[in-house]
Design a protein around this motif. Structure first.
Motif, PDB file in Angstrom:
ATOM      1  N   ASN A  47      54.387  63.539  87.959  1.00  0.00           N
ATOM      2  CA  ASN A  47      54.458  63.399  89.426  1.00  0.00           C
ATOM      3  C   ASN A  47      53.086  63.437  90.095  1.00  0.00           C
ATOM      4  OD1 ASN A  47      57.303  63.296  89.319  1.00  0.00           O
ATOM      5  ND2 ASN A  47      57.396  65.525  89.263  1.00  0.00           N
ATOM      6  N   GLY A  48      52.094  62.803  89.489  1.00  0.00           N
ATOM      7  CA  GLY A  48      50.761  62.718  90.085  1.00  0.00           C
ATOM      8  C   GLY A  48      49.988  64.023  90.105  1.00  0.00           C
ATOM      9  N   ALA A  49      50.405  65.021  89.334  1.00  0.00           N
ATOM     10  CA  ALA A  49      49.740  66.331  89.364  1.00  0.00           C
ATOM     11  C   ALA A  49      49.357  66.787  87.951  1.00  0.00           C
ATOM     12  CB  ALA A  49      50.624  67.357  90.055  1.00  0.00           C
ATOM     13  N   ASP A  50      50.195  67.611  87.320  1.00  0.00           N
ATOM     14  CA  ASP A  50      49.880  68.181  86.001  1.00  0.00           C
ATOM     15  C   ASP A  50      49.690  67.084  84.948  1.00  0.00           C
ATOM     16  OD1 ASP A  50      50.871  70.314  87.480  1.00  0.00           O
ATOM     17  OD2 ASP A  50      52.307  70.961  85.959  1.00  0.00           O
ATOM     18  N   CYS A  51      48.761  67.333  84.037  1.00  0.00           N
ATOM     19  CA  CYS A  51      48.669  66.491  82.840  1.00  0.00           C
ATOM     20  C   CYS A  51      50.001  66.605  82.108  1.00  0.00           C
ATOM     21  CB  CYS A  51      47.525  66.987  81.945  1.00  0.00           C
ATOM     22  SG  CYS A  51      47.440  66.150  80.338  1.00  0.00           S
ATOM     23  N   ALA A  52      50.494  65.504  81.597  1.00  0.00           N
ATOM     24  CA  ALA A  52      51.791  65.500  80.906  1.00  0.00           C
ATOM     25  C   ALA A  52      51.789  66.382  79.668  1.00  0.00           C
ATOM     26  CB  ALA A  52      52.173  64.070  80.535  1.00  0.00           C
ATOM     27  N   TYR A  53      50.620  66.702  79.134  1.00  0.00           N
ATOM     28  CA  TYR A  53      50.521  67.522  77.930  1.00  0.00           C
ATOM     29  C   TYR A  53      50.384  69.013  78.236  1.00  0.00           C
ATOM     30  CZ  TYR A  53      50.040  63.061  75.564  1.00  0.00           C
ATOM     31  OH  TYR A  53      50.268  61.787  75.092  1.00  0.00           O
ATOM     32  N   VAL A  54      50.456  69.391  79.511  1.00  0.00           N
ATOM     33  CA  VAL A  54      50.315  70.793  79.899  1.00  0.00           C
ATOM     34  C   VAL A  54      51.599  71.564  79.607  1.00  0.00           C
ATOM     35  CG1 VAL A  54      50.170  72.341  81.898  1.00  0.00           C
ATOM     36  CG2 VAL A  54      48.520  70.526  81.623  1.00  0.00           C
ATOM     37  N   ILE A  55      51.402  72.755  79.060  1.00  0.00           N
ATOM     38  CA  ILE A  55      52.481  73.730  78.894  1.00  0.00           C
ATOM     39  C   ILE A  55      51.992  75.032  79.522  1.00  0.00           C
ATOM     40  CG2 ILE A  55      53.484  72.654  76.845  1.00  0.00           C
ATOM     41  CD1 ILE A  55      51.916  74.678  75.117  1.00  0.00           C
ATOM     42  N   PHE A  56      52.871  75.997  79.683  1.00  0.00           N
ATOM     43  CA  PHE A  56      52.498  77.273  80.291  1.00  0.00           C
ATOM     44  C   PHE A  56      52.892  78.427  79.385  1.00  0.00           C
ATOM     45  CE2 PHE A  56      52.954  74.300  83.790  1.00  0.00           C
ATOM     46  CZ  PHE A  56      51.800  74.544  84.522  1.00  0.00           C
ATOM     47  N   ASP A  57      52.004  79.440  79.337  1.00  0.00           N
ATOM     48  CA  ASP A  57      52.363  80.639  78.588  1.00  0.00           C
ATOM     49  C   ASP A  57      53.163  81.579  79.488  1.00  0.00           C
ATOM     50  OD1 ASP A  57      50.546  82.035  80.202  1.00  0.00           O
ATOM     51  OD2 ASP A  57      49.078  82.346  78.608  1.00  0.00           O
ATOM     52  N   ASP A  58      53.490  82.749  78.985  1.00  0.00           N
ATOM     53  CA  ASP A  58      54.327  83.676  79.752  1.00  0.00           C
ATOM     54  C   ASP A  58      53.621  84.255  80.977  1.00  0.00           C
ATOM     55  OD1 ASP A  58      52.573  85.192  78.235  1.00  0.00           O
ATOM     56  OD2 ASP A  58      54.088  86.579  77.492  1.00  0.00           O
ATOM     57  N   LYS A  59      52.305  84.062  81.091  1.00  0.00           N
ATOM     58  CA  LYS A  59      51.550  84.512  82.266  1.00  0.00           C
ATOM     59  C   LYS A  59      51.301  83.361  83.244  1.00  0.00           C
ATOM     60  CE  LYS A  59      49.296  88.126  79.639  1.00  0.00           C
ATOM     61  NZ  LYS A  59      48.111  88.471  78.872  1.00  0.00           N
ATOM     62  N   LYS A  60      51.982  82.230  83.007  1.00  0.00           N
ATOM     63  CA  LYS A  60      51.852  81.036  83.856  1.00  0.00           C
ATOM     64  C   LYS A  60      50.469  80.398  83.779  1.00  0.00           C
ATOM     65  CE  LYS A  60      56.025  81.447  85.645  1.00  0.00           C
ATOM     66  NZ  LYS A  60      57.025  81.152  84.689  1.00  0.00           N
TER      67      LYS A  60
ATOM     68  N   CYS B 194      41.459  81.589  86.370  1.00  0.00           N
ATOM     69  CA  CYS B 194      41.786  80.254  86.904  1.00  0.00           C
ATOM     70  C   CYS B 194      43.163  79.754  86.493  1.00  0.00           C
ATOM     71  CB  CYS B 194      40.722  79.240  86.484  1.00  0.00           C
ATOM     72  SG  CYS B 194      40.829  78.764  84.727  1.00  0.00           S
ATOM     73  N   LYS B 195      43.733  80.345  85.450  1.00  0.00           N
ATOM     74  CA  LYS B 195      45.065  79.956  84.949  1.00  0.00           C
ATOM     75  C   LYS B 195      45.117  78.511  84.464  1.00  0.00           C
ATOM     76  CE  LYS B 195      47.079  83.892  85.958  1.00  0.00           C
ATOM     77  NZ  LYS B 195      47.299  84.840  84.904  1.00  0.00           N
ATOM     78  N   GLY B 196      43.961  77.951  84.035  1.00  0.00           N
ATOM     79  CA  GLY B 196      43.938  76.590  83.511  1.00  0.00           C
ATOM     80  C   GLY B 196      44.064  75.520  84.578  1.00  0.00           C
ATOM     81  N   ALA B 197      43.542  75.819  85.754  1.00  0.00           N
ATOM     82  CA  ALA B 197      43.686  74.908  86.898  1.00  0.00           C
ATOM     83  C   ALA B 197      43.152  73.504  86.628  1.00  0.00           C
ATOM     84  CB  ALA B 197      43.006  75.506  88.134  1.00  0.00           C
ATOM     85  N   CYS B 198      42.158  73.355  85.747  1.00  0.00           N
ATOM     86  CA  CYS B 198      41.585  72.026  85.496  1.00  0.00           C
ATOM     87  C   CYS B 198      42.605  71.064  84.882  1.00  0.00           C
ATOM     88  CB  CYS B 198      40.337  72.120  84.633  1.00  0.00           C
ATOM     89  SG  CYS B 198      40.589  72.850  83.003  1.00  0.00           S
ATOM     90  N   CYS B 199      43.663  71.611  84.292  1.00  0.00           N
ATOM     91  CA  CYS B 199      44.697  70.768  83.681  1.00  0.00           C
ATOM     92  C   CYS B 199      45.823  70.415  84.646  1.00  0.00           C
ATOM     93  CB  CYS B 199      45.295  71.470  82.468  1.00  0.00           C
ATOM     94  SG  CYS B 199      44.110  71.810  81.164  1.00  0.00           S
TER      95      CYS B 199
END
Length: 188
Positions: free
Chosen positions: A86-99, A25-30
């Motif tokens: 911008n109305g999408a990602d949680c502001a606390y979300v980061i991404f690893d090297d696999k997105k 899922c690549k963390g889609a809930c966030c």
């Protein structure tokens, strides 16, 4: 539904299986949806207190959103949530090297910078707790982006309540969880 103390609990948390499958899922809930993570009032204060230690883990877009909106927001319904980029990602979300979406708060916790893991609503997911005047509703939140988690949970035979054991104990306590386990045994 059944009652445990001052909670009304959906049987789905015992009957449904679930294990997060981040590789699928690549963390889609966030990052999907139209709202931030639900917060309680105490958590809004914690986010203010830890922001300076979490900030180095954040993306520029997250920092910008937080500095514009605050470490938490109040919705038009009077609920507290994490701010969004911008109305999408949680502001606390980061991404690893696999997105894969990860949580900067949890990363700061994992690195020993803070002692608070993340908002309890995130820790509890896929369980959502709704507070009412006299009780709390404890429900399984079925979302199609978690279909892979349901499949993995079924394969591994891990019911929702076991997957989120640590979070349920954090929210309701050891005694509550022990009672939940008794109910689950009777339901088998």
């Amino acid at each position: 539904m059944f009652q445990l103390g001052k909670t009304i609990v959906s049987e789905d948390i015992i009957e449904k299986d679930f294990v997060c499958n981040l590789s699928a899922c690549k963390g889609a809930c966030c990052i999907d949806g139209d709202a931030g993570a639900p917060l309680d009032e105490d958590e809004t204060k914690i986010l203010q207190d830890i922001y300076s230690k979490v900030k180095p883990f954040l993306r520029k877009e997250g920092i910008d959103a937080i500095e514009k909106q605050g470490t938490s927001i109040i919705t038009s319904f009077g609920d507290f949530e994490t701010p969004l980029i911008n109305g999408a990602d949680c502001a606390y979300v980061i991404f690893d090297d696999k997105k894969t979406a990860l949580c900067a708060i949890e990363e700061a916790y994992n690195q020993g910078e803070i002692s608070w893991k993340k908002p309890v609503s995130c820790h509890l997911y896929p369980i959502r707790v709704r507070e009412y005047t006299e009780f709390s509703g404890v429900n399984y939140d079925k979302w199609e982006i978690c279909d892979d988690a349901c499949s993995l949970g079924k394969e591994l035979q891990v019911p929702v309540y076991k997957f989120v054991k640590e979070a349920l104990i954090r929210k309701f306590g050891e005694d509550w969880y022990a009672e939940l386990e008794k109910v689950a045994e009777k339901m088998k």
